[in-house]
Design a protein around this motif. Structure first.
Motif, PDB file in Angstrom:
ATOM      1  N   THR A 125     -15.634  47.416  43.418  1.00 52.65           N
ATOM      2  CA  THR A 125     -15.688  47.384  44.929  1.00 52.65           C
ATOM      3  C   THR A 125     -14.112  47.469  45.275  1.00 52.65           C
ATOM      4  OG1 THR A 125     -17.822  46.475  45.154  1.00 52.65           O
ATOM      5  CG2 THR A 125     -16.453  46.405  47.076  1.00 52.65           C
ATOM      6  N   ALA A 126     -13.394  46.537  44.751  1.00 52.78           N
ATOM      7  CA  ALA A 126     -11.906  46.297  45.275  1.00 52.78           C
ATOM      8  C   ALA A 126     -11.292  47.541  44.800  1.00 52.78           C
ATOM      9  CB  ALA A 126     -11.295  45.110  44.500  1.00 52.78           C
ATOM     10  N   LEU A 127     -11.500  48.148  43.922  1.00 49.16           N
ATOM     11  CA  LEU A 127     -10.839  49.544  43.320  1.00 49.16           C
ATOM     12  C   LEU A 127     -11.333  50.598  44.460  1.00 49.16           C
ATOM     13  CD1 LEU A 127      -9.519  50.819  40.931  1.00 49.16           C
ATOM     14  CD2 LEU A 127     -11.595  51.623  40.429  1.00 49.16           C
ATOM     15  N   LEU A 128     -12.368  50.658  44.827  1.00 47.03           N
ATOM     16  CA  LEU A 128     -12.879  51.719  45.567  1.00 47.03           C
ATOM     17  C   LEU A 128     -12.584  51.691  46.837  1.00 47.03           C
ATOM     18  CD1 LEU A 128     -16.753  51.831  44.442  1.00 47.03           C
ATOM     19  CD2 LEU A 128     -14.797  53.478  43.676  1.00 47.03           C
ATOM     20  N   GLU A 129     -12.405  50.383  47.466  1.00 51.41           N
ATOM     21  CA  GLU A 129     -11.559  50.183  48.740  1.00 51.41           C
ATOM     22  C   GLU A 129     -10.174  50.716  48.835  1.00 51.41           C
ATOM     23  OE1 GLU A 129     -13.610  46.094  50.616  1.00 51.41           O
ATOM     24  OE2 GLU A 129     -11.779  45.879  49.197  1.00 51.41           O
ATOM     25  N   LEU A 130      -9.354  50.571  47.745  1.00 51.23           N
ATOM     26  CA  LEU A 130      -8.055  51.303  47.583  1.00 51.23           C
ATOM     27  C   LEU A 130      -8.336  52.811  47.425  1.00 51.23           C
ATOM     28  CD1 LEU A 130      -6.438  48.875  44.762  1.00 51.23           C
ATOM     29  CD2 LEU A 130      -6.088  48.999  47.146  1.00 51.23           C
ATOM     30  N   VAL A 131      -9.323  53.254  46.988  1.00 54.41           N
ATOM     31  CA  VAL A 131      -9.624  54.806  47.061  1.00 54.41           C
ATOM     32  C   VAL A 131      -9.766  54.992  48.368  1.00 54.41           C
ATOM     33  CG1 VAL A 131     -11.229  56.539  46.630  1.00 54.41           C
ATOM     34  CG2 VAL A 131     -10.703  54.946  44.666  1.00 54.41           C
ATOM     35  N   ASP A 132     -10.352  54.337  49.180  1.00 57.16           N
ATOM     36  CA  ASP A 132     -10.813  54.706  50.607  1.00 57.16           C
ATOM     37  C   ASP A 132      -9.240  54.512  51.449  1.00 57.16           C
ATOM     38  OD1 ASP A 132     -13.203  55.259  50.502  1.00 57.16           O
ATOM     39  OD2 ASP A 132     -14.145  53.319  50.869  1.00 57.16           O
ATOM     40  N   ARG A 154      -5.907  60.871  29.509  1.00 53.06           N
ATOM     41  CA  ARG A 154      -7.177  61.282  29.547  1.00 53.06           C
ATOM     42  C   ARG A 154      -8.192  60.482  30.260  1.00 53.06           C
ATOM     43  NH1 ARG A 154      -9.628  63.877  24.954  1.00 53.06           N
ATOM     44  NH2 ARG A 154      -8.615  62.346  23.597  1.00 53.06           N
ATOM     45  N   ILE A 155      -8.360  59.237  30.110  1.00 52.46           N
ATOM     46  CA  ILE A 155      -9.125  58.073  30.654  1.00 52.46           C
ATOM     47  C   ILE A 155      -8.756  58.001  31.935  1.00 52.46           C
ATOM     48  CG2 ILE A 155      -9.939  55.950  30.381  1.00 52.46           C
ATOM     49  CD1 ILE A 155      -9.418  55.779  27.583  1.00 52.46           C
ATOM     50  N   THR A 156      -9.826  58.327  33.028  1.00 52.52           N
ATOM     51  CA  THR A 156      -9.633  58.284  34.339  1.00 52.52           C
ATOM     52  C   THR A 156     -10.300  56.910  34.831  1.00 52.52           C
ATOM     53  OG1 THR A 156     -11.830  59.320  34.992  1.00 52.52           O
ATOM     54  CG2 THR A 156      -9.546  60.686  34.620  1.00 52.52           C
ATOM     55  N   LEU A 157      -9.757  56.466  36.039  1.00 49.30           N
ATOM     56  CA  LEU A 157     -10.557  55.364  36.516  1.00 49.30           C
ATOM     57  C   LEU A 157     -11.921  55.449  36.592  1.00 49.30           C
ATOM     58  CD1 LEU A 157      -7.763  54.757  39.386  1.00 49.30           C
ATOM     59  CD2 LEU A 157      -7.642  54.052  36.987  1.00 49.30           C
ATOM     60  N   ARG A 158     -12.297  56.594  37.043  1.00 56.68           N
ATOM     61  CA  ARG A 158     -13.852  56.913  37.223  1.00 56.68           C
ATOM     62  C   ARG A 158     -14.441  56.446  35.790  1.00 56.68           C
ATOM     63  NH1 ARG A 158     -16.366  60.459  40.759  1.00 56.68           N
ATOM     64  NH2 ARG A 158     -14.225  61.334  41.221  1.00 56.68           N
ATOM     65  N   LEU A 159     -13.797  56.950  34.666  1.00 55.33           N
ATOM     66  CA  LEU A 159     -14.489  56.651  33.532  1.00 55.33           C
ATOM     67  C   LEU A 159     -14.589  55.357  33.065  1.00 55.33           C
ATOM     68  CD1 LEU A 159     -13.239  59.909  31.279  1.00 55.33           C
ATOM     69  CD2 LEU A 159     -15.479  59.639  32.413  1.00 55.33           C
ATOM     70  N   ILE A 218     -11.144  44.978  32.481  1.00 52.05           N
ATOM     71  CA  ILE A 218      -9.810  44.298  32.404  1.00 52.05           C
ATOM     72  C   ILE A 218      -8.766  45.347  33.005  1.00 52.05           C
ATOM     73  CG2 ILE A 218      -8.097  42.980  30.918  1.00 52.05           C
ATOM     74  CD1 ILE A 218     -10.756  41.532  31.396  1.00 52.05           C
ATOM     75  N   LEU A 219      -8.702  46.654  32.430  1.00 52.65           N
ATOM     76  CA  LEU A 219      -7.715  47.507  33.055  1.00 52.65           C
ATOM     77  C   LEU A 219      -7.999  47.821  34.480  1.00 52.65           C
ATOM     78  CD1 LEU A 219      -8.326  49.971  30.084  1.00 52.65           C
ATOM     79  CD2 LEU A 219      -5.970  48.815  30.514  1.00 52.65           C
ATOM     80  N   LEU A 220      -9.124  47.845  34.969  1.00 49.81           N
ATOM     81  CA  LEU A 220      -9.299  48.035  36.398  1.00 49.81           C
ATOM     82  C   LEU A 220      -8.728  46.749  37.217  1.00 49.81           C
ATOM     83  CD1 LEU A 220     -12.745  49.972  36.626  1.00 49.81           C
ATOM     84  CD2 LEU A 220     -10.583  50.875  36.853  1.00 49.81           C
ATOM     85  N   GLY A 221      -8.813  45.707  36.730  1.00 50.61           N
ATOM     86  CA  GLY A 221      -8.447  44.432  37.312  1.00 50.61           C
ATOM     87  C   GLY A 221      -7.077  44.508  37.572  1.00 50.61           C
ATOM     88  N   LEU A 222      -6.312  44.981  36.336  1.00 51.63           N
ATOM     89  CA  LEU A 222      -4.813  45.152  36.480  1.00 51.63           C
ATOM     90  C   LEU A 222      -4.629  46.219  37.367  1.00 51.63           C
ATOM     91  CD1 LEU A 222      -4.089  44.787  32.556  1.00 51.63           C
ATOM     92  CD2 LEU A 222      -3.654  43.124  34.581  1.00 51.63           C
ATOM     93  N   VAL A 223      -5.250  47.245  37.524  1.00 47.15           N
ATOM     94  CA  VAL A 223      -4.789  48.338  38.428  1.00 47.15           C
ATOM     95  C   VAL A 223      -4.799  47.910  39.988  1.00 47.15           C
ATOM     96  CG1 VAL A 223      -5.614  50.606  39.490  1.00 47.15           C
ATOM     97  CG2 VAL A 223      -5.402  50.350  36.762  1.00 47.15           C
ATOM     98  N   VAL A 224      -5.822  47.078  40.272  1.00 46.59           N
ATOM     99  CA  VAL A 224      -6.178  46.569  41.546  1.00 46.59           C
ATOM    100  C   VAL A 224      -5.088  45.813  41.855  1.00 46.59           C
ATOM    101  CG1 VAL A 224      -7.629  45.119  42.859  1.00 46.59           C
ATOM    102  CG2 VAL A 224      -8.621  46.774  41.495  1.00 46.59           C
ATOM    103  N   GLU A 225      -4.426  44.820  40.996  1.00 51.88           N
ATOM    104  CA  GLU A 225      -3.137  43.928  41.017  1.00 51.88           C
ATOM    105  C   GLU A 225      -2.091  44.719  41.403  1.00 51.88           C
ATOM    106  OE1 GLU A 225      -4.299  39.734  38.918  1.00 51.88           O
ATOM    107  OE2 GLU A 225      -2.890  41.163  37.880  1.00 51.88           O
ATOM    108  N   LYS A 226      -1.955  45.789  40.648  1.00 52.53           N
ATOM    109  CA  LYS A 226      -0.594  46.450  40.749  1.00 52.53           C
ATOM    110  C   LYS A 226      -0.727  47.362  41.987  1.00 52.53           C
ATOM    111  CE  LYS A 226       2.304  49.644  38.108  1.00 52.53           C
ATOM    112  NZ  LYS A 226       2.566  50.457  36.871  1.00 52.53           N
ATOM    113  N   PHE A 235      -7.015  39.107  46.020  1.00 52.77           N
ATOM    114  CA  PHE A 235      -7.327  40.572  46.579  1.00 52.77           C
ATOM    115  C   PHE A 235      -8.744  40.733  46.861  1.00 52.77           C
ATOM    116  CE2 PHE A 235      -8.539  44.992  46.815  1.00 52.77           C
ATOM    117  CZ  PHE A 235      -7.509  45.478  47.464  1.00 52.77           C
ATOM    118  N   ILE A 236      -9.562  40.118  46.005  1.00 56.75           N
ATOM    119  CA  ILE A 236     -11.020  40.108  46.112  1.00 56.75           C
ATOM    120  C   ILE A 236     -11.410  39.124  47.098  1.00 56.75           C
ATOM    121  CG2 ILE A 236     -13.067  39.444  45.110  1.00 56.75           C
ATOM    122  CD1 ILE A 236     -12.421  40.813  42.453  1.00 56.75           C
ATOM    123  N   ARG A 237     -10.989  38.063  47.128  1.00 54.34           N
ATOM    124  CA  ARG A 237     -10.937  36.953  48.342  1.00 54.34           C
ATOM    125  C   ARG A 237     -11.026  37.814  49.695  1.00 54.34           C
ATOM    126  NH1 ARG A 237      -8.357  33.512  51.700  1.00 54.34           N
ATOM    127  NH2 ARG A 237      -6.452  33.892  50.237  1.00 54.34           N
TER     128      ARG A 237
END
Length: 410
Positions: A125-132, A154-159, A218-226, A235-237
């Motif tokens: 959800t945090a990732l998708l908020e950054l998308v929005d 080749r690996i996307t955030l969606r995958l 784990i990778l998506l968590g690092l993306v949200v942080e960055k 960020f989640i809080r």
């Protein structure tokens, strides 16, 4: 012997074998429908105090009591909390069993629980908020944000969010298992978790298959942080929990476990003995499974998650596009599943399991929380409870019976 760490890996709907549990099934929806009462049980009814949700009829409640108590006996789960709510149909909130096997203290509805892979719903959800917010795109390659990822171009955030990356699951690595089982109190940083994964070959080409892997989160968590510019827990809080009105859901950075909470019991792979895992450090699960919540917050979150109130309609629609899983009537979206119409995610961590899901057709919510993750003949107890409950209240949408896949390692 099955490893403790596999539960988080397999926490995505590892369900009961068909026919293992016999439960009475009513005709049509049992919300508010008269049914023969089941046998008497020791259960603690808890009024909801919500006029929108009158309690289910005594006959249906008795049938649920009997079915839940039957699963409790067969699985030897110490204690469980069950909540059901459907507008205009009824509610059911019960506790069964004990929160502490030593003292015999009962389960209470206000207890906090470690929620395991339900954490994935918050991270995505945090990732998708950054998308929005236009700060990233689902089809961005992970290599744009994190260096050194196999197939990172080749690996996307969606995958990653849809469990189709092909990256090896770090929690299946033998060295990881050894560290977790010998030092369950030790902090394991996210980058070390990736090291456990990346020393293994990729499992398949990006997007070719569905394979549930904690490495993805784990990778998506690092993306949200960055991209979000702050630690993931902060960020989640600020961006997820507070807007969703969740006051008792936390993302710990250590083994801290807010009171009140039940003791959680697991079986150690090294000895096979049942041990108290209450204070084990969940850092090894991080963005994939470290969070804590309670019944009230999970009830609210199940609806928020399924209806997408924190996201734009377009992004929520992308989230709900599912890839078929090896369970009839089940598919996995972006950090979320749809199983026979029930939308949400389950969670399992040493000592605890949760199952908060929402059925849009009936606007019904089900939350199951228990204080063990010890399986019965390879079956997750939370799903055994979910199957027994939905067989009675939503027979057209039964949370499924299924033989889980055999872990690839451990």
């Amino acid at each position: 012997m099955r490893s403790t760490h596999t539960r988080l890996r397999r926490a995505c709907v590892t369900a009961a074998a068909a026919g293992l549990l016999a439960v009475p099934v009513t005709t049509g929806s049992a919300y508010g429908a008269p049914t023969p009462p089941g046998p008497s049980v020791t259960a603690s009814p808890t009024p909801t105090g919500d006029s929108e949700f009158p309690q289910l009829t005594p006959a249906v409640a008795a049938q649920l009591d009997a079915a839940i108590q039957k699963v409790l006996r067969e699985t030897q789960v110490p204690g469980v909390i069950v909540g059901l709510w459907a507008p205009g149909k009824g509610s059911y909130v019960r506790t069964f069993g004990v929160a502490d096997k030593t003292t015999g203290a009962p389960m209470e509805t206000d207890f906090n629980f470690r929620i395991g892979s339900e954490t994935k719903t918050f991270t995505v959800t945090a990732l998708l908020e950054l998308v929005d917010q236009g700060k990233l795109a689902l089809d961005d390659p992970i290599g744009k944000y994190i260096e050194g990822v196999p197939n990172g171009d080749r690996i996307t955030l969606r995958l990653l969010a849809g469990m189709r990356s092909g990256l090896f699951n770090y929690s299946e690595d033998p060295d990881f298992e050894k560290q977790l089982t010998t030092s369950p109190d030790k902090y394991i940083p996210p980058r070390q978790l990736l090291d456990y994964s990346f020393k293994h070959p990729v499992q398949f080409a990006p997007g070719a298959e569905f394979d549930y892997s904690n490495t993805n989160l784990i990778l998506l968590g690092l993306v949200v942080e960055k991209v979000g510019g702050k630690p993931l827990n902060e960020f989640i809080r600020q961006e997820v929990l507070e807007p969703a009105g969740l006051r008792r859901t936390v993302f710990p950075v250590d083994a801290n476990f807010p009171d009140p909470h039940p003791h959680g019991y697991t079986d150690q792979s090294a000895t096979g003995k049942v041990v108290d895992a209450t204070d084990w450090n969940p850092s090894w699960a991080w963005a994939a499974g470290a969070m804590i919540s309670d019944m009230t917050d999970l009830r609210s979150w199940a609806r928020t998650l399924a209806t997408g109130t924190l996201l734009t309609p377009e992004t929520q629609a992308e989230r709900l596009k599912t890839t078929p899983m090896d369970i009839p009537g089940a598919g996995y979206g972006l950090g979320i599943f749809n199983v026979q119409g029930w939308i949400g995610h389950n969670g399992s961590l040493p000592g605890y399991e949760v199952l908060p899901v929402y059925l849009p057709q009936a606007q019904a919510t089900m939350v199951v929380l228990l204080n063990t993750d010890i399986t019965t003949k390879g079956q997750e107890p939370s799903t055994l409870f979910g199957e027994a409950i939905t067989s009675i209240v939503t027979p057209d949408h039964v949370y499924p019976g299924h033989k889980p896949t055999v872990p690839k390692a451990g």
